[in-house]
Design an enzyme around this catalytic site. Structure first.
Site, PDB file in Angstrom:
ATOM      1  CG  ASP A 146      34.296 -24.810   3.667  1.00 13.08           C
ATOM      2  OD1 ASP A 146      34.999 -23.989   2.977  1.00 13.08           O
ATOM      3  OD2 ASP A 146      34.554 -26.010   3.695  1.00 13.08           O
ATOM      4  CD  GLN A 149      40.818 -19.793  -6.607  1.00 17.95           C
ATOM      5  OE1 GLN A 149      41.877 -18.904  -7.070  1.00 17.95           O
ATOM      6  NE2 GLN A 149      39.887 -19.562  -7.168  1.00 17.95           N
ATOM      7  CB  SER A 150      40.728 -26.376  -3.739  1.00 16.09           C
ATOM      8  OG  SER A 150      39.740 -26.032  -2.825  1.00 16.09           O
ATOM      9  CG  HIS A 204      35.657 -19.480  -3.055  1.00 16.30           C
ATOM     10  ND1 HIS A 204      36.217 -19.828  -4.291  1.00 16.30           N
ATOM     11  CD2 HIS A 204      36.480 -19.708  -2.105  1.00 16.30           C
ATOM     12  CE1 HIS A 204      37.398 -20.676  -3.919  1.00 16.30           C
ATOM     13  NE2 HIS A 204      37.577 -20.775  -2.517  1.00 16.30           N
ATOM     14  CG  HIS A 226      37.456 -18.991   2.450  1.00 20.91           C
ATOM     15  ND1 HIS A 226      37.082 -20.703   2.708  1.00 20.91           N
ATOM     16  CD2 HIS A 226      38.068 -18.941   1.352  1.00 20.91           C
ATOM     17  CE1 HIS A 226      37.877 -21.409   1.794  1.00 20.91           C
ATOM     18  NE2 HIS A 226      38.282 -20.297   0.975  1.00 20.91           N
TER      19      HIS A 226
HETATM   20  P1  AMP Z   1      39.475 -22.762  -1.592  1.00 18.99           P
HETATM   21  O1  AMP Z   1      40.543 -23.929  -1.224  1.00 18.99           O
HETATM   22  O2  AMP Z   1      40.048 -21.348  -0.961  1.00 18.99           O
HETATM   23  O3  AMP Z   1      39.344 -22.846  -3.029  1.00 18.99           O
HETATM   24  O4  AMP Z   1      38.310 -23.096  -0.721  1.00 18.99           O
HETATM   25  C1  AMP Z   1      37.275 -23.885  -1.403  1.00 18.99           C
HETATM   26  C2  AMP Z   1      36.398 -24.490  -0.246  1.00 18.99           C
HETATM   27  O5  AMP Z   1      35.301 -25.014  -0.928  1.00 18.99           O
HETATM   28  C3  AMP Z   1      37.049 -25.403   0.656  1.00 18.99           C
HETATM   29  O6  AMP Z   1      37.183 -24.785   2.063  1.00 18.99           O
HETATM   30  C4  AMP Z   1      36.339 -26.563   0.664  1.00 18.99           C
HETATM   31  O7  AMP Z   1      35.992 -27.216   1.853  1.00 18.99           O
HETATM   32  C5  AMP Z   1      34.917 -25.922   0.113  1.00 18.99           C
HETATM   33  N1  AMP Z   1      33.921 -26.908  -0.583  1.00 18.99           N
HETATM   34  C6  AMP Z   1      34.610 -27.803  -1.699  1.00 18.99           C
HETATM   35  N2  AMP Z   1      33.258 -28.435  -1.809  1.00 18.99           N
HETATM   36  C7  AMP Z   1      32.386 -27.856  -1.084  1.00 18.99           C
HETATM   37  C8  AMP Z   1      31.022 -28.236  -1.355  1.00 18.99           C
HETATM   38  N3  AMP Z   1      30.271 -29.188  -2.105  1.00 18.99           N
HETATM   39  N4  AMP Z   1      30.119 -27.627  -0.421  1.00 18.99           N
HETATM   40  C9  AMP Z   1      30.507 -26.762   0.693  1.00 18.99           C
HETATM   41  N5  AMP Z   1      31.867 -26.108   0.584  1.00 18.99           N
HETATM   42  C10 AMP Z   1      32.754 -26.921  -0.283  1.00 18.99           C
END
Ligand code: AMP
Length: 115
Positions: free
Chosen positions: A32, A96-97, A102, A104
């Site tokens: 991450d 979820q962003s 995915h 974690h």
């Molecule tokens: P979520 O909030 O569960 O959707 O998790 C998305 C995760 O993706 C977050 O923890 C971000 O820090 C991570 N993230 C976003 N862009 C990248 C990237 N380019 N490489 C690795 N992790 C990323």
């Protein structure tokens, strides 16, 4: 609906770099970019699924099995057999962003004191 321009789709296409932990035909695992634990890795299927509901409803059984095998292989590669958490944020309301399914994987010495 799945957005082919989400950041993980771009990672899968090689348009954005990543620090790969584990990779096979069905799964990619990478660190991450903004870690919230000593070890913080994301595991994603290579197929286009928005979240855990989409994945478990629409991915073929062999793809789902391959995903969980990929999660286990990632954990083994990280040496976290008995000290890790899995989280699957689902929906904007839950934080979820990135709308590509995915998991974690997080590990931190402090976990044992949390419960
Ligand atoms: P979520 O909030 O569960 O959707 O998790 C998305 C995760 O993706 C977050 O923890 C971000 O820090 C991570 N993230 C976003 N862009 C990248 C990237 N380019 N490489 C690795 N992790 C990323």
């Amino acid at each position: 609906m799945y957005d082919k321009n989400n950041v993980f789709a771009k990672i899968l296409r090689g348009e954005i770099p990543n620090k790969t932990v584990y990779s096979d035909d069905n799964v990619l695992a990478f660190y991450d970019v903004a870690p919230r634990a000593r070890v913080h890795v994301l595991v994603i299927p290579r197929g286009e699924y928005t979240d855990i509901f989409d994945f478990t409803k629409n991915a073929p059984a062999d793809v789902q099995l391959a995903f969980w095998n990929g999660v286990r292989n990632t954990v083994e590669k990280l040496g976290l057999r008995d000290n890790f958490r899995t989280v699957a944020n689902t929906g904007r309301g839950a934080g979820q962003s990135v709308m590509h399914f995915h998991i974690h994987i997080m590990s931190d010495e402090r976990f044992s004191e949390d419960f």
